[in-house]
Write a protein that holds these residues in place. Structure first.
Motif, mmCIF file in Angstrom:
data_model
loop_
_atom_site.group_PDB
_atom_site.id
_atom_site.type_symbol
_atom_site.label_atom_id
_atom_site.label_comp_id
_atom_site.label_asym_id
_atom_site.label_seq_id
_atom_site.Cartn_x
_atom_site.Cartn_y
_atom_site.Cartn_z
ATOM 1 N N UNK A 97 2.301 6.217 -1.820
ATOM 2 C CA UNK A 97 3.118 7.305 -1.288
ATOM 3 C C UNK A 97 4.409 7.442 -2.104
ATOM 4 N N UNK A 98 5.139 8.504 -1.814
ATOM 5 C CA UNK A 98 6.465 8.680 -2.414
ATOM 6 C C UNK A 98 7.563 8.373 -1.391
ATOM 7 N N UNK A 99 7.217 7.732 -0.313
ATOM 8 C CA UNK A 99 8.203 7.423 0.732
ATOM 9 C C UNK A 99 9.370 6.619 0.155
ATOM 10 N N UNK A 100 10.565 6.849 0.701
ATOM 11 C CA UNK A 100 11.742 6.119 0.228
ATOM 12 C C UNK A 100 11.673 4.669 0.706
ATOM 13 N N UNK A 101 12.468 3.804 0.075
ATOM 14 C CA UNK A 101 12.499 2.387 0.445
ATOM 15 C C UNK A 101 12.876 2.218 1.912
ATOM 16 N N UNK A 102 13.863 3.009 2.357
ATOM 17 C CA UNK A 102 14.301 2.903 3.758
ATOM 18 C C UNK A 102 13.165 3.280 4.701
ATOM 19 N N UNK A 144 0.836 -1.198 0.000
ATOM 20 C CA UNK A 144 0.000 0.000 0.000
ATOM 21 C C UNK A 144 0.873 1.251 0.000
ATOM 22 N N UNK A 145 1.933 1.255 0.798
ATOM 23 C CA UNK A 145 2.802 2.437 0.858
ATOM 24 C C UNK A 145 3.537 2.660 -0.461
ATOM 25 N N UNK A 146 3.947 1.583 -1.112
ATOM 26 C CA UNK A 146 4.644 1.724 -2.399
ATOM 27 C C UNK A 146 3.703 2.311 -3.448
ATOM 28 N N UNK A 178 11.020 -1.618 -5.800
ATOM 29 C CA UNK A 178 11.051 -0.534 -6.799
ATOM 30 C C UNK A 178 10.286 -0.934 -8.063
ATOM 31 N N UNK A 179 10.418 -2.198 -8.457
ATOM 32 C CA UNK A 179 9.702 -2.673 -9.645
ATOM 33 C C UNK A 179 8.199 -2.668 -9.386
ATOM 34 N N UNK A 180 7.807 -3.059 -8.171
ATOM 35 C CA UNK A 180 6.386 -3.061 -7.819
ATOM 36 C C UNK A 180 5.824 -1.634 -7.880
ATOM 37 N N UNK A 181 6.608 -0.688 -7.349
ATOM 38 C CA UNK A 181 6.147 0.707 -7.358
ATOM 39 C C UNK A 181 5.996 1.202 -8.806
ATOM 40 N N UNK A 182 7.000 0.880 -9.646
ATOM 41 C CA UNK A 182 6.945 1.315 -11.046
ATOM 42 C C UNK A 182 5.714 0.730 -11.735
ATOM 43 N N UNK A 196 10.410 -9.315 -2.256
ATOM 44 C CA UNK A 196 10.577 -9.995 -3.543
ATOM 45 C C UNK A 196 10.168 -11.463 -3.462
ATOM 46 N N UNK A 197 10.516 -12.096 -2.358
ATOM 47 C CA UNK A 197 10.158 -13.494 -2.166
ATOM 48 C C UNK A 197 8.634 -13.657 -2.127
ATOM 49 N N UNK A 198 7.965 -12.703 -1.471
ATOM 50 C CA UNK A 198 6.517 -12.816 -1.284
ATOM 51 C C UNK A 198 5.732 -12.453 -2.537
ATOM 52 N N UNK A 199 6.218 -11.475 -3.292
ATOM 53 C CA UNK A 199 5.403 -10.954 -4.391
ATOM 54 C C UNK A 199 5.973 -11.267 -5.773
ATOM 55 N N UNK A 200 7.260 -11.643 -5.821
ATOM 56 C CA UNK A 200 7.901 -11.851 -7.107
ATOM 57 C C UNK A 200 8.464 -10.578 -7.706
ATOM 58 N N UNK A 201 8.306 -9.455 -7.019
ATOM 59 C CA UNK A 201 8.825 -8.183 -7.523
ATOM 60 C C UNK A 201 9.740 -7.534 -6.495
ATOM 61 N N UNK A 202 10.774 -6.854 -6.990
ATOM 62 C CA UNK A 202 11.536 -5.975 -6.098
ATOM 63 C C UNK A 202 10.619 -4.801 -5.776
#
Ligand SMILES: [Zn+2]
Length: 196
Positions: free
Chosen positions: A142-147, A137-139, A174-178, A166-172
């Motif tokens: 929001x524009x919050x940073x990864x940290x 949801x945050x990704x 950053x890739x999920x956000x994009x 990545x293990x849970x969703x298959x995406x990094x």
């Protein structure tokens, strides 16, 4: 309305069953949060703390989830419910198995065994799943940073967050956000505009 309760209604999560009921003023029916019926419109929902209270408001019990029937829970199921509730409320804190067990006044060993038997996953994996859900949801919103997101959902560092996500969703992350950004035509569904 308490956001945790609303999330439980949306997810049909039994964490609040037996403690909270929701009434739909449009249909005149009241349900347990875990009811599998269609997710109601939030603005038509009213929360009650007992079936009697809902009935006094003129609502009838749902035929599907039977909120008027007492729940006969084994102590183990009760324990699992307490833990899922604790995790929903405190996933952003560092929550070790011993801390969770201390909260519920039982041994970590017993908690692990009992939770895993009933939920088919360990408390640690349930906690991770809830954290990943919150991070998604945050990704997307929001524009919050990864940290900042890693910390906000309870991970010690962003590298570990990234690997669990990545293990849970298959995406990094950053890739999920994009991907979410693209789905929304290049605009983040902004709820919060900055790190908090
Ligand atoms: Zn129902």
């Amino acid at each position: 309305m308490n956001e945790h309760i609303w999330q439980a209604i949306v997810a049909c999560d039994p964490a609040y069953d037996g403690r909270v009921y929701y009434g739909l003023l449009t249909t005149g029916i009241f349900c347990k949060p875990s009811c599998k019926s269609k997710t109601p419109n939030k603005q038509n929902v009213r929360i009650y703390s007992s079936p009697e209270e809902a009935q006094r408001d003129g609502l009838r019990p749902c035929k599907r989830c039977r909120p008027d029937k007492p729940i006969h829970h084994s102590p183990d199921v009760e324990l699992v419910e307490q833990l899922t509730r604790l995790i929903h409320e405190r996933y952003h804190d560092s929550l070790t198995l011993s801390e969770m067990a201390a909260h519920l006044y039982i041994s970590p060993f017993y908690l692990q065994k009992c939770f895993t038997r009933i939920m088919n996953m360990s408390p640690a994996n349930y906690l991770k799943a809830i954290r990943v859900q919150a991070a998604k949801a945050m990704l997307a919103e929001t524009k919050m940073s990864m940290t900042s997101i890693a910390h906000a959902v309870g991970f010690q560092n962003s590298a570990y967050f990234s690997s669990v996500f990545q293990k849970a969703t298959g995406y990094a992350p950053t890739a999920y956000r994009a991907m979410m950004l693209e789905e929304n035509g290049g605009n983040p569904r902004l709820i919060r505009t900055s790190d908090q």
